[in-house]
Scaffold this motif. Structure first.
Motif, PDB file in Angstrom:
ATOM      1  N   ASP A  16       0.840  -1.198   0.000  1.00  0.00           N
ATOM      2  CA  ASP A  16       0.000   0.000   0.000  1.00  0.00           C
ATOM      3  C   ASP A  16       0.881   1.257   0.000  1.00  0.00           C
ATOM      4  O   ASP A  16       1.898   1.321   0.691  1.00  0.00           O
ATOM      5  CB  ASP A  16      -0.919   0.000   1.233  1.00  0.00           C
ATOM      6  CG  ASP A  16      -2.093   0.944   1.078  1.00  0.00           C
ATOM      7  OD1 ASP A  16      -3.223   0.457   0.928  1.00  0.00           O
ATOM      8  OD2 ASP A  16      -1.875   2.175   1.096  1.00  0.00           O
TER       9      ASP A  16
ATOM     10  N   HIS B 207       1.664  -3.605   5.147  1.00  0.00           N
ATOM     11  CA  HIS B 207       0.333  -3.277   4.612  1.00  0.00           C
ATOM     12  C   HIS B 207       0.355  -3.579   3.117  1.00  0.00           C
ATOM     13  O   HIS B 207       0.963  -2.857   2.326  1.00  0.00           O
ATOM     14  CB  HIS B 207      -0.011  -1.810   4.875  1.00  0.00           C
ATOM     15  CG  HIS B 207      -1.429  -1.456   4.511  1.00  0.00           C
ATOM     16  ND1 HIS B 207      -1.977  -0.232   4.807  1.00  0.00           N
ATOM     17  CD2 HIS B 207      -2.415  -2.163   3.875  1.00  0.00           C
ATOM     18  CE1 HIS B 207      -3.235  -0.195   4.368  1.00  0.00           C
ATOM     19  NE2 HIS B 207      -3.515  -1.356   3.795  1.00  0.00           N
TER      20      HIS B 207
ATOM     21  N   LEU C 112      -1.987  -5.020  -0.341  1.00  0.00           N
ATOM     22  CA  LEU C 112      -3.308  -5.158  -0.938  1.00  0.00           C
ATOM     23  C   LEU C 112      -3.302  -6.348  -1.884  1.00  0.00           C
ATOM     24  O   LEU C 112      -2.390  -6.472  -2.716  1.00  0.00           O
ATOM     25  CB  LEU C 112      -3.666  -3.898  -1.729  1.00  0.00           C
ATOM     26  CG  LEU C 112      -3.576  -2.575  -0.959  1.00  0.00           C
ATOM     27  CD1 LEU C 112      -3.756  -1.393  -1.921  1.00  0.00           C
ATOM     28  CD2 LEU C 112      -4.605  -2.527   0.155  1.00  0.00           C
TER      29      LEU C 112
ATOM     30  N   HIS D  56      -7.056  -5.957   2.265  1.00  0.00           N
ATOM     31  CA  HIS D  56      -5.896  -5.381   2.947  1.00  0.00           C
ATOM     32  C   HIS D  56      -5.294  -6.445   3.866  1.00  0.00           C
ATOM     33  O   HIS D  56      -6.012  -7.072   4.656  1.00  0.00           O
ATOM     34  CB  HIS D  56      -6.303  -4.213   3.858  1.00  0.00           C
ATOM     35  CG  HIS D  56      -6.873  -3.023   3.157  1.00  0.00           C
ATOM     36  ND1 HIS D  56      -6.156  -1.858   2.975  1.00  0.00           N
ATOM     37  CD2 HIS D  56      -8.096  -2.783   2.621  1.00  0.00           C
ATOM     38  CE1 HIS D  56      -6.916  -0.959   2.362  1.00  0.00           C
ATOM     39  NE2 HIS D  56      -8.096  -1.499   2.144  1.00  0.00           N
TER      40      HIS D  56
END
Ligand code: 5GP
Length: 114
Positions: free
Chosen positions: A31, A39, A41, A102
């Motif tokens: 991300d 993080h 996606l 996520h």
């Protein structure tokens, strides 16, 4: 034809992203605005705008996103746990109209989410 989503532009190489995984069904990338030390996606290559708009026949694709998310979490050694999030629609604070999971990890999460 309607405008490509940001994530389609990433798949097409028009916007750079740090990839974590890719196969014929989905891609996973870091991300741009991380909310946790890790993080990522996980995004289907097929444009499914949201969970609300997925078709019954998309179930295998959506299931695959979770298989990939689990594998990424294992590979990155998020052994203490992690959180998977799908924001949906306006109240869900979804900002990109292209379904994505996520993966958030590397810190202790709080509950309830904001
Ligand atoms: P949503 O709010 O729709 O659940 O999540 C969209 C996510 O996409 C946000 O966490 C946002 O930071 C991320 N994002 C938006 N634009 C880009 C981009 O150009 N590159 C990457 N890697 N992530 C993006």
């Amino acid at each position: 034809m309607s405008e490509k989503t940001i994530f389609q532009k990433i798949f097409d190489g028009e916007i750079p992203a740090k990839m974590a995984f890719e196969d014929e069904i989905c891609g996973a990338f870091y991300d741009i605005n991380p909310q946790a030390p890790t993080h990522i996606l996980v995004v289907p290559k097929k444009l499914i705008p949201s969970i609300s708009e997925m078709a019954d026949e998309d179930a295998n694709i959506v299931g695959h996103l979770f298989v990939v998310a689990k594998q990424i979490a294992q590979d990155l050694k998020l052994d203490g746990g992690f959180r998977l999030v799908i924001n949906n629609g306006v109240d869900g604070q979804q900002t990109v109209p292209h379904l994505h999971v996520h993966i958030l990890g590397g810190r202790k999460m709080t509950w309830p989410p904001g």
